[in-house]
Scaffold this motif. Structure first.
Motif, PDB file in Angstrom:
ATOM      1  N   TRP A 129       0.726  -0.887  -0.419  1.00 15.86           N
ATOM      2  CA  TRP A 129      -0.152  -0.325  -0.034  1.00 15.86           C
ATOM      3  C   TRP A 129       0.759   1.183   0.578  1.00 15.86           C
ATOM      4  O   TRP A 129       1.548   1.606   0.649  1.00 15.86           O
ATOM      5  CB  TRP A 129      -0.815  -0.096   1.197  1.00 15.86           C
ATOM      6  CG  TRP A 129      -1.827   1.204   1.103  1.00 15.86           C
ATOM      7  CD1 TRP A 129      -1.286   2.471   1.739  1.00 15.86           C
ATOM      8  CD2 TRP A 129      -3.360   1.364   1.170  1.00 15.86           C
ATOM      9  NE1 TRP A 129      -3.343   3.090   1.297  1.00 15.86           N
ATOM     10  CE2 TRP A 129      -3.789   2.646   0.796  1.00 15.86           C
ATOM     11  CE3 TRP A 129      -4.129  -0.288   0.311  1.00 15.86           C
ATOM     12  CZ2 TRP A 129      -4.923   2.675   0.117  1.00 15.86           C
ATOM     13  CZ3 TRP A 129      -5.120   0.275  -0.096  1.00 15.86           C
ATOM     14  CH2 TRP A 129      -5.710   1.471  -0.174  1.00 15.86           C
ATOM     15  N   ARG A 130       0.780   1.780  -0.965  1.00 15.10           N
ATOM     16  CA  ARG A 130       0.805   3.235  -0.846  1.00 15.10           C
ATOM     17  C   ARG A 130       0.195   3.994  -1.820  1.00 15.10           C
ATOM     18  O   ARG A 130      -0.321   4.164  -3.319  1.00 15.10           O
ATOM     19  CB  ARG A 130       3.416   3.484  -1.873  1.00 15.10           C
ATOM     20  CG  ARG A 130       3.678   2.683  -0.810  1.00 15.10           C
ATOM     21  CD  ARG A 130       4.932   2.805  -1.877  1.00 15.10           C
ATOM     22  NE  ARG A 130       5.861   2.671  -0.981  1.00 15.10           N
ATOM     23  CZ  ARG A 130       7.744   1.853  -1.358  1.00 15.10           C
ATOM     24  NH1 ARG A 130       7.601   2.842  -2.075  1.00 15.10           N
ATOM     25  NH2 ARG A 130       8.235   1.527  -0.703  1.00 15.10           N
ATOM     26  N   ARG A 131      -0.853   4.905  -1.231  1.00 12.60           N
ATOM     27  CA  ARG A 131      -1.680   5.609  -2.080  1.00 12.60           C
ATOM     28  C   ARG A 131      -2.853   4.719  -2.501  1.00 12.60           C
ATOM     29  O   ARG A 131      -3.070   5.167  -3.720  1.00 12.60           O
ATOM     30  CB  ARG A 131      -1.516   6.408  -2.525  1.00 12.60           C
ATOM     31  CG  ARG A 131      -0.638   7.877  -1.715  1.00 12.60           C
ATOM     32  CD  ARG A 131      -0.816   9.046  -2.368  1.00 12.60           C
ATOM     33  NE  ARG A 131       0.124  10.326  -1.869  1.00 12.60           N
ATOM     34  CZ  ARG A 131       0.771  11.155  -1.675  1.00 12.60           C
ATOM     35  NH1 ARG A 131       0.906  11.255  -3.171  1.00 12.60           N
ATOM     36  NH2 ARG A 131       1.324  12.153  -0.826  1.00 12.60           N
TER      37      ARG A 131
ATOM     38  N   ARG B 177       4.204  -3.844  -7.692  1.00 13.27           N
ATOM     39  CA  ARG B 177       4.430  -4.129  -6.332  1.00 13.27           C
ATOM     40  C   ARG B 177       3.726  -5.455  -5.850  1.00 13.27           C
ATOM     41  O   ARG B 177       4.262  -5.540  -5.207  1.00 13.27           O
ATOM     42  CB  ARG B 177       4.214  -2.726  -6.292  1.00 13.27           C
ATOM     43  CG  ARG B 177       4.823  -2.533  -4.152  1.00 13.27           C
ATOM     44  CD  ARG B 177       4.353  -0.625  -3.361  1.00 13.27           C
ATOM     45  NE  ARG B 177       4.675   0.164  -4.313  1.00 13.27           N
ATOM     46  CZ  ARG B 177       3.864   1.210  -4.485  1.00 13.27           C
ATOM     47  NH1 ARG B 177       3.175   0.299  -4.477  1.00 13.27           N
ATOM     48  NH2 ARG B 177       4.396   2.404  -5.744  1.00 13.27           N
TER      49      ARG B 177
END
Length: 355
Positions: A158-160, A166
């Motif tokens: 999770w990154r935004r 990923r």
């Protein structure tokens, strides 16, 4: 003038769109019907073949109650549960892989690649060897392991939001960790128990029985029902985040929900047969090419998965006379070159400047 012909009507964009949608629906229906017929043919073949070969009349007599005791036992207690388990497990894996690949928009995103089945497999081995669970308890433990692996991958990714590449890379790492923990656990138990666990980890339907089939079918129906209720969200997510948001969908929430349902489907399959590799990766791709559309049909993917596992199990049992392999060996032999081809094709696409 009477000698002139009337101009042909110009097709409007809406009419063209409706025409192509109608063609896609008809082709999807034909493909799904053909796949269902193939699964049924493989199902019947599984009931006929074996060390004691049976005729169609003998199999039918087992269902009508007029067969002798041995024939009825072979058909109803040995072959029928295994054939049913193959179809249900394959359908769960096919639909699960289709959801992952559609939502993440990455052909490499499948439960066995991103660590879901490895986490579920570790939970299954832990439940069998340490907690001595079976039946519903084992199935629930496997589902919990798959969900824990999915949550771990999501938190690390999770990154935004959750992004395709990923997710795949983090999932490979989580799968490696789960595999290492499974290997360590197997070194701490008796050799015979480790052998049984290893056969299950490869993916085997040899232990299929009515209690296992019943539990698997109930959980699978519940998961498919939940997924059917989210079809509109799934279709919107396939159009991209911006389009889905403009249509009024809560993108990240809907993405998490459908991925969790797909995780449950994969874990249900693992609980019944162990981690059968590459089916969730291959089945949606095959279905997409058969249907001929960019948006994969979940029904076609599920039917393709059922056909792949059913055919692979027949090959595992009868391809080499006198030797029976776990079904995961067959799917691994076919799936590994397919994964290599998919990776090579993906690399060529990126080097060409397109995605």
């Amino acid at each position: 003038m009477s000698g002139q012909t009337a101009p042909s009507p110009v097709a409007t964009p809406g009419a063209v769109t409706r025409h192509w949608r109608g063609r896609l629906r008809r082709r999807t229906a034909v493909v799904c019907g053909s796949l269902a017929a193939l699964v049924l043919a493989l199902f019947v073949t599984a009931l006929l073949l074996g060390e004691a070969g049976l005729s169609p009349a003998e199999v039918l007599s087992a269902f009508t109650g007029s067969a002798d005791r041995i024939t009825a036992y072979v058909v109803l207690e040995l072959r029928l549960p295994r054939a049913a388990a193959a179809a249900v497990v394959g359908a769960c894996l096919g639909a699960s892989g289709a959801v992952f690949q559609s939502v993440v928009r990455n052909p490499l995103a499948s439960p066995d690649i991103v660590g879901i089945t490895a986490g579920a497999g570790f939970a299954g081995v832990l439940a069998v060897l340490v907690l001595h669970l079976s039946g519903l308890g084992l199935s629930l433990a496997v589902i919990a392991g798959g969900l824990l692996a999915a949550v771990s991958v999501a938190l690390l990714t999770w990154r935004r939001g959750i992004h395709g590449l990923r997710l795949v890379l983090v999932g490979i790492g989580v799968a490696a960790l789960a595999t290492a923990l499974t290997s360590y656990l197997m070194t701490t138990v008796d050799v015979r128990e480790a052998g049984v666990a290893y056969t299950w980890l490869v993916g085997s339907l040899a232990g299929a029985s009515w209690p296992i089939v019943t539990i698997t079918l109930v959980l699978a129906v519940a998961a498919f029902t939940a997924l059917a209720a989210r079809v509109r969200s799934l279709r919107a997510l396939e159009l991209g985040d911006a389009t889905a948001t403009a249509l009024g969908f809560r993108v990240e929430r809907d993405r998490i929900v459908v991925l969790l349902i797909a995780t449950v489907l994969a874990a249900v399959a693992v609980g019944a047969s162990g981690p059968i590799p590459f089916v969730a990766l291959m089945a949606p791709q095959i279905a997409r090419r058969l249907v001929g559309r960019t948006s994969v049909s979940l029904t076609a993917a599920a039917a393709t998965g059922a056909a792949v596992v059913s055919a692979a199990d027949l090959l595992a049992q009868y391809a080499v006379p006198g030797i029976s392999f776990p079904v995961g060996v067959v799917t691994g032999v076919v799936g590994a070159p397919y994964l290599a081809w998919l990776l090579a094709r993906s690399n060529r696409t990126r080097s060409g400047g397109t995605t």
